[in-house]
Design an enzyme around this catalytic site. Structure first.
Site, PDB file in Angstrom:
ATOM      1  N   HIS A 155       0.836  -1.203   0.000  1.00 36.59           N
ATOM      2  CA  HIS A 155       0.000   0.000   0.000  1.00 36.59           C
ATOM      3  C   HIS A 155       0.873   1.256   0.000  1.00 36.59           C
ATOM      4  CE1 HIS A 155      -3.733   2.264   1.151  1.00 36.59           C
ATOM      5  NE2 HIS A 155      -2.814   3.109   1.627  1.00 36.59           N
ATOM      6  N   GLU A 156       1.872   1.293   0.873  1.00 38.62           N
ATOM      7  CA  GLU A 156       2.718   2.486   0.971  1.00 38.62           C
ATOM      8  C   GLU A 156       3.610   2.641  -0.255  1.00 38.62           C
ATOM      9  OE1 GLU A 156       1.829   4.489   3.125  1.00 38.62           O
ATOM     10  OE2 GLU A 156       0.682   3.124   4.382  1.00 38.62           O
ATOM     11  N   HIS A 199       1.932   4.416  -3.040  1.00 34.43           N
ATOM     12  CA  HIS A 199       1.858   5.876  -2.920  1.00 34.43           C
ATOM     13  C   HIS A 199       2.996   6.583  -3.651  1.00 34.43           C
ATOM     14  CE1 HIS A 199      -1.651   6.488  -0.543  1.00 34.43           C
ATOM     15  NE2 HIS A 199      -1.221   5.821   0.507  1.00 34.43           N
ATOM     16  N   GLU A 235      -5.466   7.558  -1.744  1.00 36.74           N
ATOM     17  CA  GLU A 235      -5.762   6.381  -0.917  1.00 36.74           C
ATOM     18  C   GLU A 235      -6.558   5.310  -1.655  1.00 36.74           C
ATOM     19  OE1 GLU A 235      -4.135   5.949   1.511  1.00 36.74           O
ATOM     20  OE2 GLU A 235      -3.581   7.895   2.337  1.00 36.74           O
TER      21      GLU A 235
END
Length: 828
Positions: free
Chosen positions: A484-485, A488, A507
């Site tokens: 997930h990170e 980004h 997000e």
């Protein structure tokens, strides 16, 4: 900007007048003192004249004054300083070829930029009335407004960039008539030439930024501070074009400043980190917060020996030892980014060294290029962003599946990080590359932050913060959160939202992509296994979205709360982030979940292969830029023309998904196909067994042991989450069932998502033997524990309420400010 704006209301003000003056580069020079909990030093800002002034001046208008009038009304009576001219010369010889971008070039000059004495600033204090007095100063002076909060500003001065040796090559020939006026113009002309150097001269540019930042001051500037801003002016200067384009601000942070968290790590050692709070970095340094203010930066940070400084920087800094055992760390960034993405963490971190087995993962695994690499003639593509040294145009970077990475943690967690986290980093990085292509950033540090960190993770350029909560219980939660990170890097950082209210762009994409990255990172999964995992995850997210929609304010459920006004700025460039100061919004996941389901719906409609190809095309077109929702949606629908026939339009997506509260209509109408998923059906069978066993135990005597004959299947972590959530819907579960549940699945050893549901069961059924598990969760998993405080209070059970207050009392001092506010409202 509304002059009557109340900074304590829900909306977060972004007050910087970026339309008139735009920061292009920051140079920070800071000392970090963990004992006094203060960061002190200076920041030099290099400006360009903003677009609004350039437009107005070309038509003969000057609209710089209106914001000054409003700002005077808003100011509090904090002190400002009367300027004193200082024009000392700098004669040091400099050659930019000698500049070491690793930071070692700082060694010779860093002693000149140590802690600054306040004695010279103790006099000359005047009331803010003098700064605002229209009668004394006239109402035509231009006012520079920066975003600033919780800072003690000590001094503001113009920087004499002409004093730097060799800088004259940036000055155009000019006939000198009025010497003082020409000197001001010359300084601004030099800054203009410096900030507009072409990308292939970035090292030279960085060299001159460094030495210009060390140049002497040439006159103090009037300033005053308001609740959310620092306002600066120079008497007699009426336009942004004439305002000093290089200024130095000396300041101190405050121990309770909302942009930084002073605490201790898990080994009990002092540390500080930026927290990504709603007010971003304005309590770390004066800056321009609106996303449109894209800038580069560099920073020299001094700490006591034993401390490690990690930061958003392209280089893996090595410390230079100064006198007295002080260490100097230097980082820089050459890709323009919003100031809100700047991150720093200072602590006694230990690097988790790469072992031989990890190295073999990186070198022996074959990484395939994304199919989109053949969709484009990459080497001929021209980037759409402002010029900077872009990795998308670097042939070596385009083939780099795994960028250099390091992992840091407190000493006591090193073994766990080595076992769980370190092997996952190259796998997740290569999975991201296989999906989206070129990594936007050249390296990555991963840091396990202290237990009071308020979320499971946070991504910034070149650095990821992870909560300690992702480490226990196997690789699943750690891997998915890391994915997930990492996502980004593309969505949220390389491509940012032009309006912060559209956080779903960041997000929602990261949530959607974490599933794709994680499936690829696991490597050996079959197609059916991948689909099963995704459908199970979709069901869990659906349940979470349903619950959140039922238990939150409608206004906070809208992904585009400003609707057609999204992205609009005032004439000065100031704006607000709608609901940006609502503490409870930080803990909501609506923008994650609705954004995820929108992207999932589009992928299913278009077909995943075509969808991912469009996503890669979108990344290549818009990296390095700020976007609005329609930029993505328009390109996607244009790229897939057949979708127009189905009635899928940007307007319909706005109406159904982004501009309304509640569950989106298309999602309500969608068949809940995940319920046919084999993994979900397995859980349903296990839930039935537990309910039947519970009924038997309640009917039987205490000695009867028929329930021991039941055989329960081994379940995946997400299956365990679904199982416990399903059992939470049961009105009563007897203590023996709860005891059996814990033993069967070793729930205390599972990941934090599973343990959170276990704690919910404990609280709901007042299972006293499990209260220690709840207490440990509230202490060690603060990123996820806020909701449990409410559960402990709602039962109106004296023991549970005592437990909640006891845990809050012990953790409150180090908790995130938003967490404190939300929990306190639950408890008192």
């Amino acid at each position: 900007m509304d002059a009557q704006l109340d900074p304590m209301k829900d909306d977060l003000p972004l007050m910087a007048n970026t339309s008139y003056m735009l920061v292009k580069h920051y140079v920070l020079d800071l000392d970090v003192d963990c004992r006094s909990k203060v960061i002190e030093g200076s920041i030099v800002l290099f400006f360009e004249t903003g677009s609004q002034y350039m437009k107005n001046s070309s038509t003969g208008k000057e609209c710089c004054q209106s914001h000054f009038d409003e700002s005077c009304k808003m100011r509090t009576s904090e002190p400002c300083y009367i300027p004193m001219t200082n024009v000392t010369a700098c004669s040091s010889e400099m050659e930019y070829n000698d500049f070491a971008v690793s930071g070692k070039g700082e060694e010779d000059t860093s002693h000149e930029n140590g802690s600054h004495s306040n004695s010279e600033q103790a006099s000359g204090i005047s009331s803010s009335k003098d700064c605002c007095d229209v009668e004394n100063h006239g109402n035509e002076d231009f006012l520079l407004v920066l975003d600033c909060c919780d800072l003690s500003v000590l001094k503001v001065e113009e920087v004499d960039v002409t004093a730097v040796s060799g800088i004259e090559k940036f000055a155009r020939s000019a006939k000198l008539t009025d010497v003082s006026k020409d000197l001001e113009n010359l300084r601004n002309q030099i800054v203009h030439e410096l900030v507009t150097l072409p990308a292939d001269r970035w090292k030279e540019q960085l060299y001159y930024f460094t030495h210009c930042s060390q140049a002497p001051g040439c006159g103090e500037l009037l300033f005053t501070t308001g609740p959310w801003s620092l306002e600066i002016k120079k008497s007699g200067i009426q336009t942004p074009a004439d305002f000093p384009h290089a200024i130095r601000i000396r300041y101190k942070t405050k121990p309770d400043g909302r942009s930084v968290t002073w605490t201790t790590d898990q080994s009990g050692r002092p540390c500080v980190y930026t927290m990504g709070s709603p007010i971003n970095n304005r309590a770390l340094f004066p800056c321009q917060e609106p996303p449109i203010a894209l800038s580069t930066w560099q920073a020299s940070v001094r700490t006591a020996a034993g401390f490690v400084v990690l930061m958003s920087g392209e280089n893996s800094a090595e410390p230079v030892q100064l006198q007295g055992g002080i260490l100097n760390w230097y980082y820089y960034v050459s890709m323009p980014m919003p100031a809100s993405t700047f991150t720093i963490a200072v602590g006694c971190w230990q690097e988790v060294k790469q072992q031989s087995f990890t190295a073999s993962i990186q070198t022996n695994t074959k990484f395939s290029l994304p199919s989109s690499q053949t969709d484009f003639r990459w080497h001929e593509e021209v980037c759409g962003h402002a010029e900077y040294p872009c990795r998308f145009q670097n042939p070596a970077a385009r083939l780099q599946a795994v960028i250099p990475y390091r992992v840091f943690s407190p000493w006591c967690l090193m073994e766990l990080c080595e076992e769980c986290l370190l092997p996952l980093v190259p796998q997740c990085l290569s999975a991201a590359y296989a999906t989206l292509g070129t990594h936007p950033f050249s390296r990555l540090d991963v840091l396990i932050v202290p237990s009071n960190f308020s979320s499971l993770g946070m991504a910034s350029p070149h650095i990821i913060f992870l909560s300690q909560s992702v480490l226990p219980g196997g690789s699943h939660l750690c891997g998915t959160r890391l994915c997930h990170e990492i996502a980004h890097a593309w969505f949220g950082l390389a491509i940012g939202a032009r309006d912060w209210t559209e956080e779903w762009i960041s997000e929602g994409f990261a949530t959607f992509l974490e599933d794709i990255f994680w499936a690829t990172a696991q490597q050996q999964l079959s197609h059916d296994e991948v689909n099963g995992q995704r459908e199970l995850k979709a069901l869990l997210r659906w349940r979470r979205l349903r619950d959140e929609v039922q238990n939150s304010e409608e206004e906070l459920q809208v992904l585009r709360p400003k609707k057609e006004s999204t992205g609009e700025l005032s004439e000065s460039g100031a704006s607000v982030v709608k609901y940006g100061l609502k503490a409870e919004k930080i803990f909501m996941q609506v923008h994650y979940l609705k954004g995820y389901f929108l992207l999932r719906s589009l992928a299913r409609t278009i077909g995943e292969a075509s969808y991912l190809a469009s996503l890669r095309k979108f990344v290549h077109k818009f990296h390095g830029q700020l976007i609005l929702s329609q930029d993505f949606l328009c390109m996607l629908l244009e790229d897939i023309p057949k979708q127009k026939k189905s009635g899928l339009t940007v307007e319909s997506i706005f109406q159904n998904w982004l501009d309304t509260s509640g569950i989106p209509k298309p999602l309500l109408e969608e068949d809940e196909t995940w319920k046919d998923c084999e993994l979900v059906q397995q859980v349903s069978g296990e839930v039935t067994k537990w309910i039947q066993t519970n009924q038997k135990i309640r009917k039987s005597s205490k000695k009867k042991t028929k329930q021991d004959e039941v055989v329960f299947k081994k379940l995946l972590p997400d299956q365990l989450v679904l199982l416990l959530e399903s059992l939470l819907e049961e009105k009563t579960l007897c203590p023996r069932i709860l005891q059996c549940l814990e033993r069967t699945y070793q729930l205390r050893e599972q990941d934090a998502e599973v343990r959170h549901r276990w704690c919910e069961l404990i609280i709901k059924h007042k299972y006293v033997p499990g209260y220690g598990d709840v207490e440990r969760f509230l202490r060690d998993d603060q990123a996820m524990g806020v909701y449990l405080y409410g559960e402990l209070m709602v039962n109106e059970d004296a023991k549970q309420q005592e437990l909640a207050r006891k845990c809050f009392a012990s953790a409150q001092e180090h908790m995130d400010a938003s967490s404190v506010k939300v929990v306190a409202e639950m408890l008192f």
